[in-house]
Design an enzyme around this catalytic site. Structure first.
Site, mmCIF file in Angstrom:
data_model
loop_
_atom_site.group_PDB
_atom_site.id
_atom_site.type_symbol
_atom_site.label_atom_id
_atom_site.label_comp_id
_atom_site.label_asym_id
_atom_site.label_seq_id
_atom_site.Cartn_x
_atom_site.Cartn_y
_atom_site.Cartn_z
ATOM 1 N N GLY A 110 6.324 -28.394 -17.398
ATOM 2 C CA GLY A 110 7.494 -28.943 -16.948
ATOM 3 C C GLY A 110 8.454 -29.332 -18.337
ATOM 4 O O GLY A 110 7.827 -29.267 -19.419
ATOM 5 N N ASP A 133 9.324 -31.738 -19.581
ATOM 6 C CA ASP A 133 8.989 -32.844 -20.442
ATOM 7 C C ASP A 133 7.346 -32.924 -20.615
ATOM 8 O O ASP A 133 6.835 -33.767 -20.893
ATOM 9 C CB ASP A 133 9.452 -34.292 -19.793
ATOM 10 C CG ASP A 133 9.725 -35.215 -20.952
ATOM 11 O OD1 ASP A 133 9.823 -34.952 -21.923
ATOM 12 O OD2 ASP A 133 10.185 -36.561 -20.409
ATOM 13 N N SER A 134 6.675 -32.033 -20.312
ATOM 14 C CA SER A 134 5.267 -31.864 -20.368
ATOM 15 C C SER A 134 4.770 -32.130 -21.510
ATOM 16 O O SER A 134 5.056 -31.430 -22.687
ATOM 17 C CB SER A 134 4.765 -30.415 -19.688
ATOM 18 O OG SER A 134 3.457 -30.354 -20.029
ATOM 19 N N ASN A 135 3.723 -33.134 -21.706
ATOM 20 C CA ASN A 135 2.986 -33.492 -22.938
ATOM 21 C C ASN A 135 2.018 -32.196 -23.163
ATOM 22 O O ASN A 135 1.752 -31.886 -24.593
ATOM 23 C CB ASN A 135 2.345 -34.581 -22.812
ATOM 24 C CG ASN A 135 3.226 -35.823 -22.508
ATOM 25 O OD1 ASN A 135 4.245 -36.077 -23.256
ATOM 26 N ND2 ASN A 135 2.982 -36.478 -21.335
#
Ligand code: PLP
Length: 343
Positions: free
Chosen positions: A75, A77-79
């Site tokens: 996504g 905001d995926s780390n």
């Protein structure tokens, strides 16, 4: 690793072991027994947190197989996507990232989040999906890998979160690490480990490492994106596949408790989650994100306040701080629950 003699090739990325620290002020506030925090927010590779661990084995495996491009996704905001882009750099291979989220001016909405900006800065090519259907990411990753293969490249397709049997080996190793630390510091294996559960690789690997050591530890996994009845079988299947590859005992189903804590939705923390995060910041100076950390600690703190957790076993309760610093900073100070990205 005494309990795991058959780990796959590993590309060292993190500064491991991460510290296992005491939490005296939090303990006093909760009035609870032995409590420790596993600081994977300090994993030492970019701001990858717990995702450093699967990437060490995924990239080690990629190098061993002559891979020249890593294809994965997540996504906005995926780390994991930011961490994957950086890890691919270290391995000397290219990286393509399929990112869900509505398109805006050729970029995945809601614009260049810190994690996507980091992924691009590390040289990854972003492939926007153009919609919010997260479940399509893994399909498009496989399709893109097939295209690259047809064009003569040697791609490795990795699903969201890096949650494959190879990736899960990272948390099997983490289990051995935390068991060693608990024995040295507390003279016993942990009674309970609490951690957030997204795509499942961390929990699956942890169960594998604990089973390999014969530990009686309970894993309390706080599901943030899927209902327990959907994610639990996936975690156990992944754990079994990982254990088979490592030649160790299968994960213990009776030692896994999955709690549904999606609350207001993926990436959205409730007031109680924010309250738990504020307590941890005020007592121990630790920053938790809305998507993972605040939710896992909210469940843990509520349990610890209510009374002893698994008191029949002597070891400490270990709260796993998995990182998430990019989104924690992005949403710090917001009073309205925030919408963030997926694993
Ligand atoms: C900070 C953080 N914590 C926890 C998780 C969940 O780990 P898993 O996807 O292995 O279940 C993630 C996944 O990306 C993460 O970024």
């Amino acid at each position: 690793m005494t309990w795991l003699p058959r780990l796959p090739p590993r590309l060292p990325l993190g500064t491991l072991p991460t510290p296992l620290v005491d939490a005296p002020r939090l303990r006093a506030e909760l009035g609870c027994g032995p409590l420790r925090i596993k600081r994977d927010d300090l994993a030492g590779f970019g701001i990858a947190g717990n995702k450093t661990r699967p990437l060490e084995y995924l990239l080690g495996d990629a190098q061993a197989h002559g891979v020249d491009v890593l294809v994965t996704g997540g996504g906005p905001d995926s780390n994991f996507v930011a961490a994957a882009a950086m890890a691919a750099r270290v391995a000397g291979i290219a990286c393509e990232l399929v990112v869900w989220g509505g398109a805006s001016r050729g970029r995945p909405a809601p614009g260049p989040t810190p994690n996507l900006a980091l992924a691009e800065a590390a040289g990854a090519r972003l492939v926007p999906l153009g919609d919010d259907r997260r479940e399509r990411v893994d399909v498009v990753v496989a399709e893109r890998a097939a295209e690259l293969r047809a064009a003569g490249r040697r791609p490795l397709a990795v699903p969201r979160g890096g949650s494959t049997p190879v990736g899960a080996a990272g948390f099997a190793r983490a289990a051995a690490e935390v068991l060693d630390q608990c024995v040295r510091l507390d003279g016993a294996f942990p009674a309970t480990v609490v951690l957030p559960l997204g795509s499942g690789g961390s929990t699956a690997g942890l169960l594998v490492g604990l089973a390999a050591a014969g530990a009686d530890t309970t894993v309390l996994a706080v599901s943030v994106s899927r209902p327990p009845e959907e994610i639990t079988p996936k975690v156990l299947d992944l754990g079994r596949a990982c254990a088979a590859a490592l030649g160790t005992a299968p994960p213990r189903e009776d030692r896994l408790e999955v709690v549904d804590h999606r609350g207001p939705g993926f990436g959205r923390a409730s007031a109680a989650d924010r309250d738990a995060a504020a307590t941890v910041l005020r007592t121990e100076g630790l920053l938790l994100d809305d998507t993972y950390g605040a939710k896992a600690f909210a469940v843990a703190l509520a349990r610890l306040r209510a009374g002893p957790v698994h008191e029949e076993r002597p070891g400490p309760v270990v709260l796993w701080h998995t990182g998430g610093v990019a989104s924690a900073l992005t949403h710090l100070g917001e009073t309205v629950p925030a919408t963030t990205g997926a694993p």
